[in-house]
Write an enzyme that holds these catalytic residues in place. Structure first.
Site, PDB file in Angstrom:
ATOM      1  N   GLU A 133      20.901  15.640 -97.924  1.00 42.39           N
ATOM      2  CA  GLU A 133      22.228  15.359 -97.888  1.00 42.39           C
ATOM      3  C   GLU A 133      22.426  14.111 -96.698  1.00 42.39           C
ATOM      4  O   GLU A 133      23.527  13.597 -96.501  1.00 42.39           O
ATOM      5  CB  GLU A 133      22.849  16.813 -97.252  1.00 42.39           C
ATOM      6  CG  GLU A 133      24.549  16.424 -97.295  1.00 42.39           C
ATOM      7  CD  GLU A 133      25.180  17.598 -97.027  1.00 42.39           C
ATOM      8  OE1 GLU A 133      26.401  17.877 -96.868  1.00 42.39           O
ATOM      9  OE2 GLU A 133      24.766  18.759 -96.566  1.00 42.39           O
ATOM     10  N   ASN A 223      35.975  17.759 -98.027  1.00 43.06           N
ATOM     11  CA  ASN A 223      35.296  17.702 -96.759  1.00 43.06           C
ATOM     12  C   ASN A 223      34.166  16.802 -96.431  1.00 43.06           C
ATOM     13  O   ASN A 223      33.260  16.304 -97.267  1.00 43.06           O
ATOM     14  CB  ASN A 223      34.575  19.291 -96.772  1.00 43.06           C
ATOM     15  CG  ASN A 223      35.244  20.411 -96.715  1.00 43.06           C
ATOM     16  OD1 ASN A 223      35.518  21.153 -98.030  1.00 43.06           O
ATOM     17  ND2 ASN A 223      36.097  20.627 -95.779  1.00 43.06           N
ATOM     18  N   GLY A 224      34.584  16.055 -95.240  1.00 44.21           N
ATOM     19  CA  GLY A 224      33.188  14.848 -94.972  1.00 44.21           C
ATOM     20  C   GLY A 224      34.004  13.660 -95.432  1.00 44.21           C
ATOM     21  O   GLY A 224      33.087  12.872 -95.979  1.00 44.21           O
ATOM     22  N   ARG A 231      49.606   6.406 -99.967  1.00 40.73           N
ATOM     23  CA  ARG A 231      49.421   4.876-100.092  1.00 40.73           C
ATOM     24  C   ARG A 231      47.461   4.602 -99.805  1.00 40.73           C
ATOM     25  O   ARG A 231      47.149   3.229-100.060  1.00 40.73           O
ATOM     26  CB  ARG A 231      49.928   3.973 -98.931  1.00 40.73           C
ATOM     27  CG  ARG A 231      51.387   3.984 -99.189  1.00 40.73           C
ATOM     28  CD  ARG A 231      52.001   3.149 -98.196  1.00 40.73           C
ATOM     29  NE  ARG A 231      51.682   3.558 -96.804  1.00 40.73           N
ATOM     30  CZ  ARG A 231      52.871   4.263 -96.241  1.00 40.73           C
ATOM     31  NH1 ARG A 231      53.864   4.726 -97.043  1.00 40.73           N
ATOM     32  NH2 ARG A 231      52.945   4.912 -95.034  1.00 40.73           N
ATOM     33  N   ASP A 252      35.434  28.601-100.863  1.00 43.29           N
ATOM     34  CA  ASP A 252      35.322  29.995 -99.778  1.00 43.29           C
ATOM     35  C   ASP A 252      36.660  30.356 -99.200  1.00 43.29           C
ATOM     36  O   ASP A 252      36.894  31.338 -98.404  1.00 43.29           O
ATOM     37  CB  ASP A 252      34.265  29.670 -98.721  1.00 43.29           C
ATOM     38  CG  ASP A 252      34.696  28.795 -97.697  1.00 43.29           C
ATOM     39  OD1 ASP A 252      35.603  27.769 -97.885  1.00 43.29           O
ATOM     40  OD2 ASP A 252      33.755  28.449 -96.883  1.00 43.29           O
ATOM     41  N   ASP A 277      27.086  25.399-100.367  1.00 39.82           N
ATOM     42  CA  ASP A 277      26.715  24.769 -98.754  1.00 39.82           C
ATOM     43  C   ASP A 277      26.673  25.786 -97.708  1.00 39.82           C
ATOM     44  O   ASP A 277      26.877  25.522 -96.668  1.00 39.82           O
ATOM     45  CB  ASP A 277      27.953  23.924 -98.540  1.00 39.82           C
ATOM     46  CG  ASP A 277      27.562  22.631 -97.398  1.00 39.82           C
ATOM     47  OD1 ASP A 277      26.633  22.431 -97.184  1.00 39.82           O
ATOM     48  OD2 ASP A 277      28.532  22.287 -96.744  1.00 39.82           O
ATOM     49  N   LEU A 311      33.451  22.373 -89.074  1.00 39.44           N
ATOM     50  CA  LEU A 311      32.872  23.412 -90.011  1.00 39.44           C
ATOM     51  C   LEU A 311      31.382  23.111 -90.096  1.00 39.44           C
ATOM     52  O   LEU A 311      31.216  21.711 -90.343  1.00 39.44           O
ATOM     53  CB  LEU A 311      33.630  23.340 -91.288  1.00 39.44           C
ATOM     54  CG  LEU A 311      35.212  24.046 -91.360  1.00 39.44           C
ATOM     55  CD1 LEU A 311      35.669  23.807 -92.602  1.00 39.44           C
ATOM     56  CD2 LEU A 311      34.615  25.590 -91.068  1.00 39.44           C
TER      57      LEU A 311
END
EC number: 3.5.1.25
Length: 388
Positions: A133, A223-224, A231, A252, A277, A311
């Site tokens: 990752e 996420n991330g 716009r 989740d 994840d 998170l």
């Protein structure tokens, strides 16, 4: 030679619309040999077979998790013994095929871990590939990755990771806006690796450029990465508008609101992929854990970095992700199951081998409770696995 016949099943084959109300399957020596109706099954070879009456319950393919980091108190980064522990925990929740994900660390350590993972892929048929990752991520969207280890995806750096995997890496997450990002995407594609856009500051336009150069996946949507602005549509809209791109989501109820997950399914039902994840605290009590180099506090099942409160992965399992999709998000069961099986296998180019109930596929099969939709019986390669 072992034989298993399951009949009187509400059969879901791992595709949207692929359902049969009174289905049956036959598994011999770990491989599906017959798929048909209960009436058909009466004519199938059954000498010495275990006969299971599903009593009308849903029967689905084993789940395929292409993005998770561990469970049972340990991470895949911790080596082969820890990997076996974590895989067993996820198998008890219906995950019968797994891609092992690794968080960012020094390149030397990542090479070592990926070499160990490559050997696991070669020796354990239920592990179907590896997913680094990091470390080619955006510092501003690093999530639970140590910022001081993040690097540009130079050809040399990317090749070090690829070489360590020896052909077992199936996907890699990358922030395409980093220096050499576009060339890195091309390099991954040339080597048969899925380039996934994630942990990124990429705009809509930069994301489209990455997809046009061969990236075909969005790592845990929303996420991330930048969210949707009227716009500045960002990478999620870029992925939804491109039929070549698969969209991961952590379902989740914490990482993404159920109604936002519903929007993904409404717009691109054929391309949503459920992932967990999951980190080491999955299937374990609340407490303090590590995710790579970083300390994580788990409270009420929610994993957050001890410093910064971001998170830090999840404690989700695939059976809960599917059940949540039906009960909380409101999608039909065939759509939820496809996102956890056939779609997951297709997004990494393995739909000809995994994620389906079809002749010639492995005997990875779950019987679900009709109400909770959690597994009551699990088989992987035709071998029984005790449900959690």
């Amino acid at each position: 030679m072992s034989t298993l016949i399951i009949h009187s099943a509400a059969l879901y084959d791992g595709t949207i619309g692929g359902t049969a109300p009174d289905g049956a399957i036959r598994i011999e020596d770990g491989v599906i040999t017959h798929v048909g109706t209960t009436a058909d099954s009466r004519d199938w070879p059954a000498d010495g077979a275990e006969i299971v009456d599903a009593q009308g319950a849903p029967v689905v393919p084993g789940y395929v998790d292409v993005h998770h980091h561990g469970g049972g108190g340990v991470a895949y980064d911790d080596g082969p013994e820890a990997t076996a522990t974590a895989l067993a925990k996820h198998a008890a929740h219906g995950t019968t095929r797994a891609v092992l994900s690794y968080v960012t660390d020094s390149l030397d350590l990542m090479e070592k871990r990926i070499r160990e993972g490559a050997e696991i892929v070669r020796t354990n048929p239920r592990v179907i590939g590896l997913h680094p990752e990091g470390p080619f991520l955006d510092p501003g969207h690093k999530g639970a990755h140590p910022v001081h280890e993040l690097k540009d995806p130079t050809d040399e750096n990317v090749r070090r990771i690829l070489d360590a995997g020896e052909g077992t890496i199936v996907q890699m997450t990358i922030a395409p806006e980093r220096t050499n990002g576009t060339e890195a995407v091309k390099l991954l594609v040339e080597n048969g690796v899925v380039a996934a856009v994630g942990h990124t500051d990429a705009s809509y336009e930069t994301s489209r450029e990455a997809f046009n150069n061969g990236a075909t996946q969005l790592t845990h949507a929303f996420n991330g990465m930048n969210g949707i602005h009227h716009r500045a549509p960002g990478p999620v809209i870029a992925a939804l508008r491109d039929e070549r791109v698969w969209v991961e989501v952590i379902n989740d109820g914490i990482h993404v609101h159920p109604q936002v997950v519903r929007s993904l399914f409404l717009e691109a039902p054929e391309r949503v992929v459920l992932v967990t994840d999951a980190m080491s605290a999955t299937c374990n009590p609340d407490g303090d854990y590590m995710l790579g180099q970083l300390k994580v506090n788990v409270r009420d099942g929610v994993a957050r970095l001890a410093e910064g409160d971001s998170l830090a992965g999840s404690t989700l399992t695939m059976d809960r992700a599917v059940a949540n999709a039906v009960h909380e998000v409101g999608v039909p069961l065939d759509v939820a199951v496809a996102a956890a099986t056939g779609h997951a296998a297709r997004c990494i180019g393995m739909n000809d081998r995994y994620g389906r109930i079809a002749k010639g596929y492995p005997g990875d099969v779950l019987i679900l409770d009709p109400e909770s939709l959690l597994p009551t019986r699990i088989w992987a390669d035709g071998e029984a696995v005790e449900p959690a």
